[in-house]
Design a protein around this motif. Structure first.
Motif, PDB file in Angstrom:
ATOM      1  N   MET A  14      98.623  72.175  30.565  1.00 57.61           N
ATOM      2  CA  MET A  14      97.348  71.507  30.935  1.00 57.61           C
ATOM      3  C   MET A  14      96.232  71.960  29.989  1.00 57.61           C
ATOM      4  O   MET A  14      96.042  73.146  29.755  1.00 57.61           O
ATOM      5  N   ASP A  15      95.459  71.005  29.486  1.00 53.23           N
ATOM      6  CA  ASP A  15      94.373  71.346  28.557  1.00 53.23           C
ATOM      7  C   ASP A  15      93.096  71.710  29.312  1.00 53.23           C
ATOM      8  O   ASP A  15      92.921  71.349  30.473  1.00 53.23           O
ATOM      9  N   THR A  16      92.226  72.428  28.633  1.00 52.98           N
ATOM     10  CA  THR A  16      90.998  72.920  29.268  1.00 52.98           C
ATOM     11  C   THR A  16      90.139  71.762  29.778  1.00 52.98           C
ATOM     12  O   THR A  16      89.503  71.881  30.818  1.00 52.98           O
ATOM     13  N   PHE A  17      90.138  70.665  29.066  1.00 52.82           N
ATOM     14  CA  PHE A  17      89.344  69.513  29.497  1.00 52.82           C
ATOM     15  C   PHE A  17      89.802  69.017  30.858  1.00 52.82           C
ATOM     16  O   PHE A  17      89.001  68.831  31.776  1.00 52.82           O
ATOM     17  N   SER A  18      91.109  68.839  31.019  1.00 51.58           N
ATOM     18  CA  SER A  18      91.647  68.348  32.287  1.00 51.58           C
ATOM     19  C   SER A  18      91.404  69.318  33.417  1.00 51.58           C
ATOM     20  O   SER A  18      91.092  68.919  34.546  1.00 51.58           O
ATOM     21  N   ILE A  19      91.582  70.612  33.121  1.00 53.60           N
ATOM     22  CA  ILE A  19      91.379  71.623  34.161  1.00 53.60           C
ATOM     23  C   ILE A  19      89.967  71.518  34.721  1.00 53.60           C
ATOM     24  O   ILE A  19      89.757  71.466  35.923  1.00 53.60           O
ATOM     25  N   ARG A  49      83.010  77.612  29.070  1.00 58.75           N
ATOM     26  CA  ARG A  49      84.139  77.489  29.999  1.00 58.75           C
ATOM     27  C   ARG A  49      85.431  77.184  29.254  1.00 58.75           C
ATOM     28  O   ARG A  49      86.483  77.759  29.558  1.00 58.75           O
ATOM     29  N   GLU A  50      85.363  76.286  28.292  1.00 55.05           N
ATOM     30  CA  GLU A  50      86.582  75.962  27.545  1.00 55.05           C
ATOM     31  C   GLU A  50      87.056  77.170  26.747  1.00 55.05           C
ATOM     32  O   GLU A  50      88.255  77.425  26.650  1.00 55.05           O
ATOM     33  N   GLY A  51      86.108  77.929  26.203  1.00 52.20           N
ATOM     34  CA  GLY A  51      86.478  79.136  25.451  1.00 52.20           C
ATOM     35  C   GLY A  51      87.182  80.141  26.337  1.00 52.20           C
ATOM     36  O   GLY A  51      88.238  80.686  25.972  1.00 52.20           O
TER      37      GLY A  51
END
Ligand SMILES: [Mn+2]
Ligand SMILES: [Mn+2]
Ligand SMILES: [Zn+2]
Ligand SMILES: [Zn+2]
Lengths: 132, 132
Positions: free
Chosen positions: A1-6, A18-20
């Motif tokens: 799962m990618d950070t965007f979807s999470i 947050r993505e970092g």
DNA sequence: TCCATTAATGCAACAAATTTGTATTTGCAA
DNA sequence: TTGCAAATACAAATTTGTTGCATTAATGGA
């Protein structure tokens, strides 16, 4: 799962901090402290922002806070990301790594009249790498 | 067991601060924080002295440190005094009391190569008095 | 795409818990 | 009784986290 979807799945805005944090945590496979995450991100964000990000992502169920000792707090990816439910943690007294364990927790017998809301267990010892 | 014997049996000097701490703890029957102990002793000693006393008595096995959460540390009388061995702790989220439980702890299954030195469990919930 | 709204961020100040350095005092064994 | 190591008090520093507020950025809708 990618950070965007999470983040989107938890109705949180997609921000660089947050993505970092999520990227560093997904890469490391261990639970990390604020200072560890900050050093991985090369000081790109303020300490305050990390603490507020942890709180937000913890409230959303993306992260969980692990209190190893006073003065030693780590954050791990939660069930929502890893699929794991409430679990014990392992602290290596040699390399200071913290790992989420796969087992589930069993509440001990309580005196009559007491009720349980939450269980936390920390196992302290030496990890595989440090035992080798 | 009196405070004098406890200290002497552990090869520690008998000082007013240590005896005061032990007396308060033996009376209370609960695990106490530095500020709780200090207030019971009416500010007779410096905070630094309490912290150094806790450390000394913990190292000697008279006390054990209980980390309920970061920012919430308590100390309890140990096996050497109470006869109890390693045990889980209960934190009441209503009255903030901490109790030593009588059960013993069972280590969860660890990944291969990992070894255990110590186990800590905190059960959070509501105590008998607060449930009544 | 552009805009308005609202949340997120950076920065400075604050705060609590604990630690460290050091001079002074005290416990205790000889 | 006395000498010495250990314990203490006090000041200052550290660590970790929080709060207020002005500025900036993300996002959904026009
Ligand atoms: Mn975990
Ligand atoms: Mn206990
Ligand atoms: Zn290790
Ligand atoms: Zn209670």
């Amino acid at each position: 799962m990618d950070t965007f979807s999470i983040l989107r799945n938890h109705n949180l805005r997609r921000t660089a901090c947050r993505e970092g944090i999520l990227k560093v945590m997904m890469t490391s496979g261990k639970a990390l402290s604020e200072s560890e995450i900050r050093s991985h991100l090369m000081g790109n964000f303020d300490r305050t922002t990390f603490y507020r990000s942890f709180k937000t992502m913890e409230d959303s169920g993306i992260l969980h806070k692990i209190v190893v000792d006073d003065r030693m707090v780590r954050y791990g990816l939660s069930e929502a990301v890893t699929g794991k439910s409430s679990h014990p943690h392992f602290y290596c007294t040699t390399c200071h790594s913290v790992f989420c364990l796969d087992q589930s927790l069993v509440a001990p017998q309580l005196p009559s009249g007491f009720s349980t809301d939450d269980l936390e267990m920390i196992v302290k010892g030496v990890c595989k790498k440090c035992n080798a």
